[in-house]
Design an enzyme around this catalytic site. Structure first.
Site, short mmCIF file in Angstrom:
data_model
loop_
_atom_site.label_atom_id
_atom_site.label_comp_id
_atom_site.label_asym_id
_atom_site.label_seq_id
_atom_site.Cartn_x
_atom_site.Cartn_y
_atom_site.Cartn_z
N TYR A 1 71.49 31.66 24.73
CA TYR A 1 70.38 31.38 24.77
C TYR A 1 71.10 29.77 25.91
O TYR A 1 70.36 29.48 26.60
CB TYR A 1 69.33 30.75 24.00
CG TYR A 1 68.70 31.71 24.26
CD1 TYR A 1 67.38 32.33 24.57
CD2 TYR A 1 68.59 32.63 22.23
CE1 TYR A 1 66.39 33.28 24.62
CE2 TYR A 1 67.81 33.95 22.44
CZ TYR A 1 67.36 34.02 23.22
OH TYR A 1 66.32 35.31 23.22
N ALA B 1 61.08 41.00 46.16
CA ALA B 1 59.86 40.60 46.52
C ALA B 1 60.77 39.46 46.86
O ALA B 1 59.12 38.87 47.68
CB ALA B 1 59.56 40.24 44.60
N GLY C 1 58.06 43.45 40.70
CA GLY C 1 59.58 42.60 39.83
C GLY C 1 59.82 43.39 38.27
O GLY C 1 60.34 42.52 37.35
N HIS D 1 56.11 35.00 27.11
CA HIS D 1 57.17 35.40 27.04
C HIS D 1 57.99 33.91 26.69
O HIS D 1 59.48 33.52 25.86
CB HIS D 1 57.89 36.27 27.44
CG HIS D 1 57.57 37.52 27.30
ND1 HIS D 1 58.38 38.20 27.82
CD2 HIS D 1 56.40 37.84 26.39
CE1 HIS D 1 57.77 39.60 27.48
NE2 HIS D 1 56.29 39.54 26.61
N ASN E 1 58.09 46.45 44.22
CA ASN E 1 59.36 46.16 42.96
C ASN E 1 60.08 47.87 44.20
O ASN E 1 59.77 48.16 45.07
CB ASN E 1 59.73 47.32 42.26
CG ASN E 1 60.33 47.45 41.32
OD1 ASN E 1 61.46 47.73 40.88
ND2 ASN E 1 59.95 46.98 39.86
N CYS F 1 66.07 19.81 13.99
CA CYS F 1 64.60 19.54 14.35
C CYS F 1 64.36 18.32 13.88
O CYS F 1 65.04 17.68 13.40
CB CYS F 1 63.57 20.22 13.85
SG CYS F 1 62.47 19.52 13.88
N CYS G 1 61.52 16.89 11.54
CA CYS G 1 61.72 16.64 10.07
C CYS G 1 63.00 17.21 9.33
O CYS G 1 63.17 16.86 8.14
CB CYS G 1 60.86 18.77 9.42
SG CYS G 1 61.93 20.43 10.07
N VAL H 1 61.14 33.70 31.23
CA VAL H 1 61.13 32.34 30.09
C VAL H 1 62.01 31.71 31.31
O VAL H 1 62.73 30.53 30.79
CB VAL H 1 61.41 32.87 28.89
CG1 VAL H 1 61.22 34.00 28.19
CG2 VAL H 1 63.56 33.61 29.49
N ASP H 2 62.14 32.04 32.38
CA ASP H 2 63.55 31.09 33.73
C ASP H 2 62.87 29.95 33.94
O ASP H 2 63.28 29.23 34.81
CB ASP H 2 64.31 31.78 34.10
CG ASP H 2 63.32 32.65 34.97
OD1 ASP H 2 62.45 32.02 35.08
OD2 ASP H 2 63.37 33.13 36.37
#
Ligand code: OAD
Length: 262
Positions: free
Chosen positions: A71, A243, A198, A123, A224, A157, A160, A107-108
Site C-alpha cells: 500500500y 474517460a 472506467g 472502497h 469505457n 496506532c 491505543c 481509493v486514489d
C-alpha cells in the site's frame, strides 16, 4: 476511438434534461493519470499481484509488513499522479445538474484532488489509515501526513499504542462502509441518468449499481474504451473511448454555455 456523433448528442441531450445524475467511477478513470487498473490483462495490478496475498484481512494478519509495503508503494504512485481531464469534467458537472452524486470505487483520492468536494467512497482511500485493533474508525483515522513511516512495518496506532495502523480501504471479504453503500444505492435507484465510467463492473456490490438504476428507469451511460463484458440494453448507451476524452466531450456537448466548454 470516437463514439458516433449521434450517440454523443443523444446522451448529451439526456444529460442536459436530467434532474438527478449519479456517476460511478472505477480504476479506468485514473488510467490516464498513470494509476494502473486492476484487471487490464498486461498492466492491471491483479495481473502482477495476488489479491489474496495483499488485499485481505488474513493477508494483513499473516504479514502486515508486506501488505503495508504494497500500500505504501501504491500511495507513492498516486501521490505522484495528477488528476486528468476526466476527473475535472466530473468537477464541472454538478454546476449544471440539479442533483449530482459522485460514487467511486477508487481509493486514489484523485476526484478530491481534482476538486470534487462530495465523493461517496465505496472502497475507502489509501491516503488514509486507521487502527487495525479495537479503536473506533472515526477516532483513529489519520491522513498520510499524520503518521511517520517505519522501515519494519506499519506504524503503531498513536491512540491505543497496542495495534498497528492499517490502510483505510475495504479488503476482499470485508463490508463496505454502510453509509456510503446506502447513499450510493439510494441515488442509483432515484436518478434519471447513471454514468458508469472506467469500471469492469465485476466487483459487487458496486457492480450492481448501474443495473439497479436501469431497472428503476434511468438511462445508463457506459464510458469505457473496451465494451466487451459491459451490458447492453434498450436504455444502456455506450460511449466507447477513454474517460479523459469522452467526459469533457460530453460536458461540452451537453452544456456548451459552460465556461469549461469555451
Ligand atoms: P478494473 O481494473 O476491474 O476495470 C477497469 C476498467 O477501466 C476496465 O473495464 C477498462 O476497460 C477500463 N479502462 C481502462 N482505461 C480506461 C480509460 N482511459 N477510460 C475509461 N475506462 C478505462 O477496475 P474496477 O472496475 O475499478 O476493489 O475494479 C473494481 C474493484 O476491484 C476495485 O475497486 C478494487 C478491485 O479489486 C477493491 O480494492 C476492494
Amino acid at each position: 476511438m470516437t463514439p458516433p456523433a449521434a450517440i454523443m448528442q443523444e446522451v448529451a441531450g439526456r444529460l442536459r434534461a436530467a434532474k438527478r445524475v449519479a456517476v460511478l467511477t472505477g480504476a479506468g478513470i485514473s488510467a490516464e493519470s498513470g494509476v494502473p487498473t486492476f484487471r487490464d490483462a498486461l498492466t492491471g495490478l491483479w495481473a502482477r499481484f495476488r489479491p489474496e496475498e495483499l488485499a485481505t484481512p488474513e493477508a494483513f494478519a499473516r504479514d502486515p509488513a508486506l501488505v503495508w509495503r504494497w500500500y505504501r508503494m501504491r500511495r507513492d504512485m498516486v501521490r505522484a499522479a495528477e488528476p486528468n481531464a476526466g476527473h475535472r469534467a466530473l468537477v464541472e458537472l454538478p454546476r449544471h445538474v440539479p442533483r449530482f452524486t459522485l460514487i467511486t470505487q477508487n481509493v486514489d483520492a484523485l476526484h478530491r484532488r481534482a476538486g470534487s468536494t462530495d465523493v461517496v467512497e465505496l472502497h475507502g482511500d489509501i491516503t488514509r489509515a486507521r487502527c487495525a485493533g479495537a479503536c473506533p474508525r472515526d477516532t483513529s483515522l489519520l491522513h498520510e501526513s499524520e503518521w511517520t513511516e517505519r522501515d519494519d512495518g506499519p506504524p503503531l496506532c498513536s491512540r491505543c499504542s497496542a495495534a498497528s495502523l492499517r490502510p483505510d480501504v475495504v479488503w476482499f471479504g470485508e463490508m463496505l462502509p454502510p453509509a456510503a453503500l446506502e447513499r450510493a444505492t439510494a441515488e442509483a435507484g432515484a436518478c434519471d441518468l447513471f454514468l458508469s465510467v472506467g469500471t469492469s463492473n465485476v466487483v459487487e456490490p458496486a457492480a450492481s449499481l448501474p443495473w439497479l438504476a436501469a431497472r428503476a428507469g434511468a438511462a445508463v451511460v457506459v464510458v469505457n474504451p473496451d465494451m466487451a463484458g459491459q451490458r447492453s440494453g434498450a436504455n444502456i448507451h455506450h460511449l466507447a473511448g477513454p474517460a479523459g476524452t469522452i467526459l469533457p466531450q460530453l460536458v461540452r456537448a451537453a452544456f456548451p454555455e459552460s465556461p469549461a466548454s469555451a
